[in-house]
Design a protein around this motif. Structure first.
Motif, mmCIF file in Angstrom:
data_model
loop_
_atom_site.group_PDB
_atom_site.id
_atom_site.type_symbol
_atom_site.label_atom_id
_atom_site.label_comp_id
_atom_site.label_asym_id
_atom_site.label_seq_id
_atom_site.Cartn_x
_atom_site.Cartn_y
_atom_site.Cartn_z
ATOM 1 N N LYS A 3 38.291 50.806 38.700
ATOM 2 C CA LYS A 3 38.924 49.486 38.604
ATOM 3 C C LYS A 3 38.034 48.484 39.330
ATOM 4 O O LYS A 3 37.442 48.779 40.356
ATOM 5 C CB LYS A 3 40.309 49.501 39.236
ATOM 6 N N ARG A 4 37.970 47.269 38.781
ATOM 7 C CA ARG A 4 37.073 46.234 39.294
ATOM 8 C C ARG A 4 37.859 45.192 40.087
ATOM 9 O O ARG A 4 38.884 44.709 39.622
ATOM 10 C CB ARG A 4 36.352 45.590 38.126
ATOM 11 N N ILE A 5 37.334 44.847 41.269
ATOM 12 C CA ILE A 5 38.011 43.878 42.134
ATOM 13 C C ILE A 5 37.032 42.793 42.561
ATOM 14 O O ILE A 5 35.958 43.079 43.077
ATOM 15 C CB ILE A 5 38.624 44.567 43.372
ATOM 16 N N LEU A 6 37.420 41.540 42.321
ATOM 17 C CA LEU A 6 36.661 40.380 42.771
ATOM 18 C C LEU A 6 37.228 39.974 44.128
ATOM 19 O O LEU A 6 38.427 39.708 44.252
ATOM 20 C CB LEU A 6 36.809 39.241 41.756
ATOM 21 N N VAL A 7 36.379 39.969 45.161
ATOM 22 C CA VAL A 7 36.808 39.637 46.520
ATOM 23 C C VAL A 7 36.283 38.245 46.870
ATOM 24 O O VAL A 7 35.075 38.051 46.994
ATOM 25 C CB VAL A 7 36.290 40.678 47.543
ATOM 26 N N VAL A 8 37.182 37.290 47.017
ATOM 27 C CA VAL A 8 36.823 35.906 47.340
ATOM 28 C C VAL A 8 37.206 35.641 48.792
ATOM 29 O O VAL A 8 38.378 35.493 49.120
ATOM 30 C CB VAL A 8 37.544 34.909 46.399
ATOM 31 N N GLU A 9 36.195 35.624 49.654
ATOM 32 C CA GLU A 9 36.410 35.481 51.097
ATOM 33 C C GLU A 9 35.172 34.837 51.693
ATOM 34 O O GLU A 9 34.067 35.347 51.517
ATOM 35 C CB GLU A 9 36.661 36.869 51.702
ATOM 36 N N ASP A 10 35.342 33.694 52.384
ATOM 37 C CA ASP A 10 34.182 32.997 52.939
ATOM 38 C C ASP A 10 33.698 33.589 54.255
ATOM 39 O O ASP A 10 32.541 33.423 54.617
ATOM 40 C CB ASP A 10 34.476 31.498 53.105
ATOM 41 N N ASN A 11 34.552 34.317 54.972
ATOM 42 C CA ASN A 11 34.145 34.929 56.238
ATOM 43 C C ASN A 11 33.360 36.210 55.939
ATOM 44 O O ASN A 11 33.886 37.144 55.337
ATOM 45 C CB ASN A 11 35.384 35.234 57.084
ATOM 46 N N ASP A 12 32.092 36.232 56.374
ATOM 47 C CA ASP A 12 31.206 37.354 56.061
ATOM 48 C C ASP A 12 31.761 38.695 56.519
ATOM 49 O O ASP A 12 31.692 39.682 55.788
ATOM 50 C CB ASP A 12 29.818 37.141 56.682
ATOM 51 N N LEU A 13 32.301 38.742 57.735
ATOM 52 C CA LEU A 13 32.822 40.009 58.263
ATOM 53 C C LEU A 13 34.037 40.488 57.481
ATOM 54 O O LEU A 13 34.141 41.671 57.137
ATOM 55 C CB LEU A 13 33.167 39.870 59.754
ATOM 56 N N ASN A 14 34.962 39.587 57.184
ATOM 57 C CA ASN A 14 36.141 39.961 56.393
ATOM 58 C C ASN A 14 35.740 40.410 54.995
ATOM 59 O O ASN A 14 36.264 41.399 54.480
ATOM 60 C CB ASN A 14 37.128 38.797 56.295
ATOM 61 N N ARG A 15 34.814 39.674 54.382
ATOM 62 C CA ARG A 15 34.368 40.025 53.027
ATOM 63 C C ARG A 15 33.747 41.417 53.019
ATOM 64 O O ARG A 15 34.057 42.249 52.170
ATOM 65 C CB ARG A 15 33.388 38.971 52.500
ATOM 66 N N LYS A 16 32.889 41.703 54.013
ATOM 67 C CA LYS A 16 32.251 43.015 54.086
ATOM 68 C C LYS A 16 33.287 44.107 54.334
ATOM 69 O O LYS A 16 33.248 45.164 53.693
ATOM 70 C CB LYS A 16 31.186 43.032 55.185
ATOM 71 N N LEU A 17 34.232 43.853 55.238
ATOM 72 C CA LEU A 17 35.281 44.838 55.521
ATOM 73 C C LEU A 17 36.095 45.139 54.259
ATOM 74 O O LEU A 17 36.298 46.304 53.906
ATOM 75 C CB LEU A 17 36.204 44.340 56.634
ATOM 76 N N LEU A 22 37.403 48.879 49.981
ATOM 77 C CA LEU A 22 37.677 49.038 48.551
ATOM 78 C C LEU A 22 36.700 50.015 47.898
ATOM 79 O O LEU A 22 37.108 50.861 47.095
ATOM 80 C CB LEU A 22 37.629 47.675 47.852
ATOM 81 N N LYS A 23 35.419 49.906 48.243
ATOM 82 C CA LYS A 23 34.419 50.843 47.702
ATOM 83 C C LYS A 23 34.752 52.267 48.119
ATOM 84 O O LYS A 23 34.663 53.192 47.317
ATOM 85 C CB LYS A 23 33.014 50.465 48.166
ATOM 86 N N ALA A 24 35.147 52.453 49.382
ATOM 87 C CA ALA A 24 35.530 53.788 49.872
ATOM 88 C C ALA A 24 36.748 54.316 49.115
ATOM 89 O O ALA A 24 36.912 55.522 48.963
ATOM 90 C CB ALA A 24 35.816 53.737 51.368
ATOM 91 N N GLY A 25 37.571 53.399 48.605
ATOM 92 C CA GLY A 25 38.742 53.767 47.814
ATOM 93 C C GLY A 25 38.434 53.988 46.345
ATOM 94 O O GLY A 25 39.342 54.208 45.540
ATOM 95 N N GLY A 26 37.154 53.885 45.972
ATOM 96 C CA GLY A 26 36.748 54.161 44.599
ATOM 97 C C GLY A 26 36.730 52.969 43.662
ATOM 98 O O GLY A 26 36.589 53.128 42.451
ATOM 99 N N PHE A 27 36.839 51.771 44.209
ATOM 100 C CA PHE A 27 36.838 50.565 43.370
ATOM 101 C C PHE A 27 35.429 49.997 43.214
ATOM 102 O O PHE A 27 34.600 50.137 44.110
ATOM 103 C CB PHE A 27 37.741 49.488 43.990
ATOM 104 N N ALA A 28 35.171 49.362 42.091
ATOM 105 C CA ALA A 28 33.944 48.587 41.884
ATOM 106 C C ALA A 28 34.245 47.183 42.400
ATOM 107 O O ALA A 28 35.268 46.596 42.044
ATOM 108 C CB ALA A 28 33.572 48.554 40.406
ATOM 109 N N VAL A 29 33.372 46.656 43.248
ATOM 110 C CA VAL A 29 33.669 45.409 43.948
ATOM 111 C C VAL A 29 32.592 44.360 43.707
ATOM 112 O O VAL A 29 31.403 44.662 43.692
ATOM 113 C CB VAL A 29 33.787 45.683 45.465
ATOM 114 N N GLU A 30 33.029 43.124 43.533
ATOM 115 C CA GLU A 30 32.134 41.972 43.408
ATOM 116 C C GLU A 30 32.527 40.977 44.491
ATOM 117 O O GLU A 30 33.603 40.366 44.429
ATOM 118 C CB GLU A 30 32.290 41.335 42.025
#
Length: 120
Positions: A3-17, A22-30
């Motif tokens: 499943k593909r998830i678009l993550v919209v977050e301006d804070n670099d640390l939150n976006r990376k977390l 999500l990647k560890a949960g098996g999701f494809a992330v953008e």
């Protein structure tokens, strides 16, 4: 297929977390750090879920949710709103804009993943 998830977050640390969890949960992330690119990236990436920070520079997450829900091609994509600005009436306003899910920051991993899985 993941499943593909678009993550919209301006804070670099939150976006990376968010992306790492999500990647560890098996999701494809953008990941996206700028809300101005959301509509274009959503059309290109075709996510199964959009995780949307509400407090973004240049454009508010609320405006973006309304724009997504106003676009016939993007309207079916569920939105999980995540915000540190969790005042009285905010969840109601965010849901009225069209978000199917809502989490207040700081976000714990367990509730975050439960909310994601409920929407994909």
């Amino acid at each position: 297929m993941a499943k593909r998830i678009l993550v919209v977050e301006d804070n670099d640390l939150n976006r990376k977390l968010f992306c790492d969890v999500l990647k560890a949960g098996g999701f494809a992330v953008e990941p996206l750090g700028d809300g101005r690119d959301v509509l274009v990236r959503a059309r290109e990436f075709v996510p199964n879920l959009i995780i949307m920070d509400i407090q973004l520079p240049n454009i508010s997450g609320l405006e973006l949710i309304e724009a997504l829900k106003g676009d016939p091609g993007l309207r079916p994509i569920p939105v999980l709103a995540v915000t540190a600005y969790a005042g009285k009436g905010d969840e109601e306003r965010i849901r009225e804009a069209g978000a199917e899910g809502y989490l207040a920051k700081p976000v714990s991993i367990g509730p975050f993943m439960m909310a994601v899985k409920a929407l994909v």
